[in-house]
Design an enzyme around this catalytic site. Sequence first.
Site, mmCIF file in Angstrom:
data_model
loop_
_atom_site.group_PDB
_atom_site.id
_atom_site.type_symbol
_atom_site.label_atom_id
_atom_site.label_comp_id
_atom_site.label_asym_id
_atom_site.label_seq_id
_atom_site.Cartn_x
_atom_site.Cartn_y
_atom_site.Cartn_z
ATOM 1 N N ASP A 89 0.861 -1.331 0.039
ATOM 2 C CA ASP A 89 -0.059 0.068 0.033
ATOM 3 C C ASP A 89 0.713 1.413 -0.032
ATOM 4 O O ASP A 89 1.855 1.430 0.629
ATOM 5 C CB ASP A 89 -0.714 0.128 1.303
ATOM 6 N N GLN B 122 -14.234 2.452 1.592
ATOM 7 C CA GLN B 122 -13.686 2.029 0.362
ATOM 8 C C GLN B 122 -13.308 3.295 -0.329
ATOM 9 O O GLN B 122 -14.273 4.389 -0.654
ATOM 10 C CB GLN B 122 -14.542 1.077 -0.285
ATOM 11 N N HIS C 129 -10.452 -5.184 -3.192
ATOM 12 C CA HIS C 129 -9.058 -5.491 -2.685
ATOM 13 C C HIS C 129 -8.959 -5.885 -1.158
ATOM 14 O O HIS C 129 -9.839 -5.445 -0.493
ATOM 15 C CB HIS C 129 -8.172 -4.186 -2.817
ATOM 16 N N ILE C 130 -8.313 -6.688 -0.923
ATOM 17 C CA ILE C 130 -7.917 -7.137 0.374
ATOM 18 C C ILE C 130 -6.875 -6.514 1.004
ATOM 19 O O ILE C 130 -5.722 -6.500 0.332
ATOM 20 C CB ILE C 130 -7.618 -8.589 0.364
ATOM 21 N N HIS C 131 -6.979 -5.927 2.074
ATOM 22 C CA HIS C 131 -5.883 -5.330 2.837
ATOM 23 C C HIS C 131 -5.257 -6.415 3.840
ATOM 24 O O HIS C 131 -6.101 -7.056 4.477
ATOM 25 C CB HIS C 131 -6.396 -4.121 3.798
HETATM 26 P P1 5GP Z 1 -9.606 1.355 0.523
HETATM 27 O O1 5GP Z 1 -9.718 2.500 1.048
HETATM 28 O O2 5GP Z 1 -10.520 1.541 -0.887
HETATM 29 O O3 5GP Z 1 -10.215 0.019 1.245
HETATM 30 O O4 5GP Z 1 -8.141 0.999 0.221
HETATM 31 C C1 5GP Z 1 -7.473 1.655 -0.948
HETATM 32 C C2 5GP Z 1 -6.198 1.641 -0.703
HETATM 33 O O5 5GP Z 1 -5.293 1.792 -1.909
HETATM 34 C C3 5GP Z 1 -5.348 2.608 0.321
HETATM 35 O O6 5GP Z 1 -5.153 2.022 1.638
HETATM 36 C C4 5GP Z 1 -4.423 3.558 -0.281
HETATM 37 O O7 5GP Z 1 -3.402 4.034 0.347
HETATM 38 C C5 5GP Z 1 -4.017 2.557 -1.297
HETATM 39 N N1 5GP Z 1 -3.747 3.045 -2.720
HETATM 40 C C6 5GP Z 1 -4.221 4.310 -3.165
HETATM 41 N N2 5GP Z 1 -3.737 4.449 -4.522
HETATM 42 C C7 5GP Z 1 -2.640 3.811 -4.570
HETATM 43 C C8 5GP Z 1 -1.604 3.688 -5.444
HETATM 44 O O8 5GP Z 1 -1.369 4.289 -6.486
HETATM 45 N N3 5GP Z 1 -0.574 2.840 -5.213
HETATM 46 C C9 5GP Z 1 -0.792 1.867 -4.113
HETATM 47 N N4 5GP Z 1 0.133 1.023 -3.994
HETATM 48 N N5 5GP Z 1 -1.830 2.056 -3.120
HETATM 49 C C10 5GP Z 1 -2.561 2.902 -3.512
#
Ligand code: 5GP
Length: 113
Positions: free
Chosen positions: A31, A93, A99-101
């Site tokens: 991330d 989100q 996606h899985i964290h």
């Molecule tokens: P969400 O908030 O949708 O569950 O998680 C999205 C995740 O994607 C966030 O933790 C954010 O930091 C990560 N993320 C967003 N843009 C990028 C990127 O361009 N590259 C990487 N490696 N992670 C990203």
Amino acid sequence: MTEDTIFTKILNKEIPCDEIYSDGLCLAFKDIQPQAPIHILIIPRKKIISLKNAQIEDKELLGHLLLISAKIAQQEGLQDWRTIINTGEKAGQTVFHLHIHVIGGRELAWPPG
Ligand code: 5GP
């Protein structure tokens, strides 16, 4: 047609990522804004907007993603970790490609905020 998300661009190698694992079904990478010492994202190559959009035919893919997430967590040296799938805007989100964290490497509080 919906616009490509940042994760589609990563899958298409239009933008770089710090890759951890790749196979025919998924890609895992660090991330960009880690919330813990280890913070990895596992994404399917198939574009599924969020868990609520997954279909019964995705069940093997979803199982694969979970098993790979556990394998990666252990390969990264974690014994305990959290597996998170934020589903929908109000749940945090921000990228609308499933996606899985995998988050670990520090004490994790419960309940999450
Ligand atoms: P969400 O908030 O949708 O569950 O998680 C999205 C995740 O994607 C966030 O933790 C954010 O930091 C990560 N993320 C967003 N843009 C990028 C990127 O361009 N590259 C990487 N490696 N992670 C990203």
